[in-house]
Design a protein around this motif. Structure first.
Motif, mmCIF file in Angstrom:
data_model
loop_
_atom_site.group_PDB
_atom_site.id
_atom_site.type_symbol
_atom_site.label_atom_id
_atom_site.label_comp_id
_atom_site.label_asym_id
_atom_site.label_seq_id
_atom_site.Cartn_x
_atom_site.Cartn_y
_atom_site.Cartn_z
ATOM 1 N N ASP A 1 99.462 15.836 -37.917
ATOM 2 C CA ASP A 1 100.181 15.803 -39.198
ATOM 3 C C ASP A 1 100.056 17.140 -39.923
ATOM 4 O O ASP A 1 101.023 17.617 -40.547
ATOM 5 C CB ASP A 1 99.628 14.675 -40.076
ATOM 6 N N ALA B 1 102.419 19.512 -38.365
ATOM 7 C CA ALA B 1 103.795 19.217 -38.759
ATOM 8 C C ALA B 1 104.115 19.729 -40.151
ATOM 9 O O ALA B 1 105.249 20.120 -40.439
ATOM 10 C CB ALA B 1 104.042 17.709 -38.674
ATOM 11 N N HIS B 2 103.106 19.770 -41.034
ATOM 12 C CA HIS B 2 103.322 20.246 -42.407
ATOM 13 C C HIS B 2 102.968 21.715 -42.577
ATOM 14 O O HIS B 2 102.941 22.225 -43.710
ATOM 15 C CB HIS B 2 102.488 19.406 -43.384
ATOM 16 N N LYS C 1 100.135 23.243 -42.086
ATOM 17 C CA LYS C 1 98.814 23.497 -42.655
ATOM 18 C C LYS C 1 97.755 23.757 -41.589
ATOM 19 O O LYS C 1 96.588 23.982 -41.915
ATOM 20 C CB LYS C 1 98.388 22.300 -43.507
#
Length: 358
Positions: A65, A68-69, A71
């Motif tokens: 996740d 995907a962002h 970060k």
């Protein structure tokens, strides 16, 4: 709940644990752990609890996740995750005796299971066929297991012949008169010898030049249903002879009650480039015109032979726009001097056969 997957991956997980016999499905769509699944979980808990708890998978999902962002760096996460699993694998294999002890208490060892079946190509001693799921061959001398087909059907020795690559005895799998059947080498079936072969591929998908059951020897034409498959003669299907696709479930019946069928691997049809087939009948049982007991030709272009090609019992063959593809591409025999690797059969050839079936 634990963040270990997505809606798309849940069915995959459930299918995997059912296929591997870790759980059984009861009424009300409830999953009940099998003895195998329970012992396996206890073994993981004994050696490394992280392998059975949701924390490791959940941590990986959180990292994904973050990637995907934007970060987290993909390569950094990949290196870290691989290193974690590598260390856990090393630790687990070092302490796997704890798992073996649990299994020996609850189950019979592989050495005590099964029945002598076929000879190992390494030690020349008999391997045992273990019928319990997942079905497999086990060599007590080499302490190695080999995969076999998991579909419902029978497995038997194939004329005591051996694979030219590894000296393992060849086996024959059959799912009955209306099912698929094929010859396979247990070692090649588990350890593909060529880069273009996947695990679970029988001899009909092998490209070895000296194997009498490989696609180069028994392949007839491109499949009338799928794009990549080749219709291969099943040499053990006498007297209900059939061609079986080495990729999909298509089965084509040919020349029932013939005494012998031979694929001419060196001579192809001038019209459609399918390999010629020679069929021989016994006296009084021939189905050829004029009471002939033998004939050779193309099963698609020769009307006498085409009349003895019967409808498939596996799937309903459908007419495809533009016909099918010739054997040249399906079998990868482009260097044989008949038009190169990308040649295709005339458009009307496969359409004619498909129309005949329908």
């Amino acid at each position: 709940k634990h963040g270990i997957g997505t809606d798309a991956s849940i069915p995959v997980h459930i299918n995997n644990i059912c296929t591997r016999n870790y759980v059984s499905i009861e009424s009300g769509r409830r999953l009940k752990p099998t003895p195998l699944g329970i012992v396996l979980v206890h073994g993981y808990l004994k050696i490394d609890p992280d392998l059975v708890k949701p924390t490791m998978r959940s941590a990986v999902e959180k990292q994904l996740d973050l990637i995907a962002h934007g970060k987290a760096d993909f390569n950094s996460v990949l290196r870290h995750t691989i290193e974690v699993f590598r260390r856990k694998f090393v630790y687990f294999t070092t302490n796997v005796e704890g798992m073996d002890q649990l299994f020996e208490v609850h189950f019979s060892s592989l050495a005590d299971s099964g029945r002598p079946f076929s000879r190992c190509g390494k030690c020349r001693r008999y391997m045992k066929l273990v019928e319990a799921k997942p079905k497999r061959l086990f060599c007590p001398t080499c302490d190695e297991t080999y995969n076999v087909p998991q579909q419902n059907g029978n497995i038997k020795l194939h004329q005591e012949l051996k694979c030219p690559l590894d000296d393992f005895e060849l086996l024959y799998f059959t799912a009955g008169a209306k099912g698929k059947s094929f010859v396979f080498c247990p070692y090649c079936y588990s350890n593909p010898p060529f880069p273009d072969m996947a695990k679970g591929v029988p001899c009909s998908g092998c490209s070895h030049p000296t194997c009498n059951f490989a696609v180069n020897r028994l392949g007839v034409s491109g499949c009338v249903e799928c794009e990549a498959g080749v219709l291969v003669l099943d040499p053990a299907s006498i007297p209900k002879w059939k061609l079986v696709c080495n990729k999909c479930d298509v089965i084509v019946r040919i020349f029932e009650d013939a005494a012998k069928i031979t694929v001419n691997s060196t001579d192809a049809c001038n019209v459609c480039e399918s390999q010629l087939i020679k069929v021989e009948y016994k006296e009084g049982k021939t189905k050829l015109p004029g009471e002939r007991i033998s004939a050779e030709g193309c099963i698609y272009c020769n009307p006498d032979l085409n009349a003895l090609v019967e409808k498939s019992h596996a799937v309903l063959l459908k007419k495809r726009a533009g016909g099918g593809r010739g054997r040249g591409r399906g079998r990868g025999r482009g260097g044989r001097g008949r038009g190169g690797g990308g040649r295709k059969a005339p458009k009307d050839k496969m359409a004619q056969l498909a129309a005949y079936f329908v």
